[in-house]
Write an enzyme that holds these catalytic residues in place. Structure first.
Site, PDB file in Angstrom:
ATOM      1  N   ARG A 198      40.603  20.446  60.694  1.00 12.51           N
ATOM      2  CA  ARG A 198      41.657  21.121  59.909  1.00 12.51           C
ATOM      3  C   ARG A 198      41.484  20.962  58.402  1.00 12.51           C
ATOM      4  O   ARG A 198      42.459  21.050  57.644  1.00 12.51           O
ATOM      5  CB  ARG A 198      43.044  20.661  60.318  1.00 12.51           C
ATOM      6  N   LYS A 246      37.603  32.465  48.787  1.00  8.15           N
ATOM      7  CA  LYS A 246      37.589  33.288  49.998  1.00  8.15           C
ATOM      8  C   LYS A 246      36.383  32.892  50.838  1.00  8.15           C
ATOM      9  O   LYS A 246      35.253  32.906  50.368  1.00  8.15           O
ATOM     10  CB  LYS A 246      37.474  34.766  49.634  1.00  8.15           C
ATOM     11  N   GLU A 266      28.242  43.264  41.232  1.00  3.94           N
ATOM     12  CA  GLU A 266      29.533  42.577  41.063  1.00  3.94           C
ATOM     13  C   GLU A 266      29.800  42.270  39.587  1.00  3.94           C
ATOM     14  O   GLU A 266      30.948  42.254  39.143  1.00  3.94           O
ATOM     15  CB  GLU A 266      29.584  41.294  41.897  1.00  3.94           C
ATOM     16  N   LYS A 293      36.687  36.447  36.893  1.00  3.77           N
ATOM     17  CA  LYS A 293      37.141  36.192  38.261  1.00  3.77           C
ATOM     18  C   LYS A 293      38.144  35.046  38.303  1.00  3.77           C
ATOM     19  O   LYS A 293      39.167  35.124  38.996  1.00  3.77           O
ATOM     20  CB  LYS A 293      35.958  35.873  39.174  1.00  3.77           C
ATOM     21  N   ARG A 302      44.864  40.329  42.803  1.00  5.34           N
ATOM     22  CA  ARG A 302      43.518  39.888  43.180  1.00  5.34           C
ATOM     23  C   ARG A 302      42.748  41.001  43.896  1.00  5.34           C
ATOM     24  O   ARG A 302      41.523  41.047  43.861  1.00  5.34           O
ATOM     25  CB  ARG A 302      43.590  38.641  44.069  1.00  5.34           C
ATOM     26  N   HIS A 349      34.847  48.089  47.335  1.00  2.00           N
ATOM     27  CA  HIS A 349      34.607  47.345  48.577  1.00  2.00           C
ATOM     28  C   HIS A 349      35.065  48.091  49.824  1.00  2.00           C
ATOM     29  O   HIS A 349      34.491  47.907  50.893  1.00  2.00           O
ATOM     30  CB  HIS A 349      35.282  45.975  48.514  1.00  2.00           C
TER      31      HIS A 349
END
Lengths: 367, 367
Positions: free
Chosen positions: A120, A142, A184, A226, A240, A247
């Site tokens: 966890r 992410k 990017e 970013k 965000r 994308h």
């Protein structure tokens, strides 16, 4: 060396950007609190840099094990992550261990997800070795894997303890991977930083020659953009999502072609041009703006034509499962100007169909 | 109906406890914000209660799909969770969907983990249908799956939006499952609530006859204890580990025997007696205390003898990968008194060996 800070309170962390960071254990060791470290890498990167990273860690008295993934987006699966868990358990790694990702976005996404889920949650550090991962996936937390039915559909938000962006390691990157990273970088300019677009238009050839100072500057400006976006909206409830320019179109291309055939950055590049095209058709930016985007992408060695066999119907089918869909409504990131993106469901389906049908004529009036 | 509140700030949520809660959509519907709901259940529970839950949701205008898992701890795997993702993606479920867990701990743990990971997090509600899950796994946000090399080694903290503990559904539970739930109930008494132990000693036979008022009272007192512990230490940095009384021994039993052969609650019961035994050998509680624990477990229909073929060496091997291991040191939850547990690495390995070797003589001086 430059230091940026991602401002996320007790989940905040530094990004170090510069040359020869792999020779500077002081950038890595203080961010590893426990004694056990699993270094995850892939078959391409491990022969180049793994030994150096292991040495830094063992010199500091850490117990190090490694897990080497096959190289490629097609291996970004739950099954491969289960292999990482097996290595951790075989090594009897406990809750105060750390996982270090040494590689590109795929290695980082999978390692971060493994770190989010193992017992966890254990600590995580990022050593991105591709331009794409240095400016994008290593920053912001992410993580995740693909599912046969959709890209990045399984994952977690997991912030690293530190990011080491060593621009020296980019020398070993092939031209296609390097260009994918440029996509990017160009994205940050398009969504929120018009000055950066102008800077890129001036410096793109130096970038392509991998001038270290210019590359470091581009990485730094990208990470700064970013980090600001992520700090304002860590869990993507809102702004965000601007980072997803190109994308939704791009994911459709990747899913249609099978992960690994188009590189992520390549698909995003073409997707951004499609977003620019739809923005122009919607009357928000000029045709010259679209062509300017197209020229910059081409100078960066990126594709600007979607797969010829993809029909508008196929695009729509694949776009409908994208994470930007809310309450059944497709939302896209579009451009109000170069350097000013918005997230919107307010576009004409007829114009979208025109964009999806444009093929090699993006940015041009349909014949 | 009683309402408890788990106090976790913006992750807080209510627990409703009472009879016929499945007939009260007002306890469920307000906690589902989006329109899409996946109900996850298993082959045992679905025929009993799934239709009722679906009706409540569709009557409220929700789009409902279902995913039915095979029944049993041996199916608590990453592979089965991937099946849940497939259902979500086939249903084109997006980020504002909810996952409802209708079943016992296995269904809840897997559904919660799926909710934590699907598109990096969607909403989650718990409708626990076993005594064990009503008093334990449905409260507190621990979710996850097993790995061949260790139980609950992969997971996430994911708090539900609401927990519906309908004690009426416990009528359909078999005796063994019911007793397994009693193990965790007894645990709350042992770790922090001496009054509750005395209450249980008075009421255990009524519990066994499933007297609704007595069961509801036991569920409520258990959830209250758990909610207090979780509110004080959501991510188990410290005191939450007290809830693992008996679990390190118990997990070793479960892993040795293969998941599904001993029920989790049964393994925890025997593990708690082992913890009590070691606490007695350490001079912290009296022999009569251990025998009192043993009697209560026996009256609750629970096993009090570890598998005869498990050697102390096997126990230690399996206990060493437990999540309670920190910096290579095995920590156990032991009892300073009945109703007062501590997490400690401060025990004698010789006495631990005696406990592991005691077999059917737990609580008795070795022959």
């Amino acid at each position: 060396m430059e230091t940026l800070h991602v401002d996320l309170g007790n989940r905040g962390y530094p990004i170090f950007i510069g040359e020869n960071l792999l020779e500077k254990p002081e950038c890595l060791i203080p961010f590893i609190t426990g004694n056990q470290v699993l270094v995850v890498s892939n078959t391409t990167v491990a022969p180049l840099y793994l030994e150096k990273v292991i040495k830094n860690l063992t010199d500091a008295g850490k117990q190090v094990i490694t897990h080497i993934l096959p190289d490629g987006e097609q291996f970004k699966t739950l099954e491969q992550v289960e292999g990482i868990f097996t290595s951790l358990l075989k090594g009897r790694f406990n809750r105060d261990c750390s996982i270090a990702a040494l590689g590109g976005g795929v290695v980082g996404d999978m390692s971060g997800f493994a770190a989010a889920c193992y017992q966890r949650g254990v600590d995580f550090v990022q050593i991105p070795t591709t331009l794409l991962s240095q400016v994008d996936s290593s920053v912001g937390g992410k993580t995740g894997v693909n599912h046969a039915l959709g890209k990045n559909m399984i994952g977690a938000f997991k912030q690293p303890k530190v990011v080491l962006a060593d621009v020296g390691v980019l020398d070993t990157l092939n031209a296609r991977e390097f260009s994918a990273g440029l996509a990017e970088i160009i994205k940050y300019g398009l969504i929120r930083d018009n000055h950066f677009i102008v800077w890129l238009e001036t410096n793109i050839e130096k970038m392509m020659m991998r001038d270290k100072a210019v590359v470091a500057e581009a990485v730094s400006r990208s990470c700064r953009n970013k980090a600001e976006v992520v700090a304002a909206d860590e869990f993507e409830t809102d702004q965000r999502a601007l980072l997803n320019l190109g994308h939704t179109f791009g994911h459709a291309i990747e899913t249609s072609e099978g992960y690994g055939s188009w590189l992520h950055g390549e698909a995003v590049a073409t997707g951004m041009l499609m977003a620019a095209d739809l923005s122009w058709r919607s009357g928000w930016i000029s045709q010259e703006d679209v062509l300017r985007v197209r020229r910059l992408l081409l100078r960066a060695g990126l594709p600007v034509v979607p797969p010829v066999h993809m029909t508008p119907a196929q695009f729509l089918e694949l776009m409908a499962v994208d994470k930007k869909v809310q309450a059944g409504k497709l939302r896209l990131v579009l451009l109000k100007a170069l350097g000013d993106a918005v997230i919107t469901a307010d576009f004409s389906w007829e114009l979208l169909q025109q964009t999806l049908a444009a093929g090699s004529s993006l940015g041009q009036v349909s014949p």
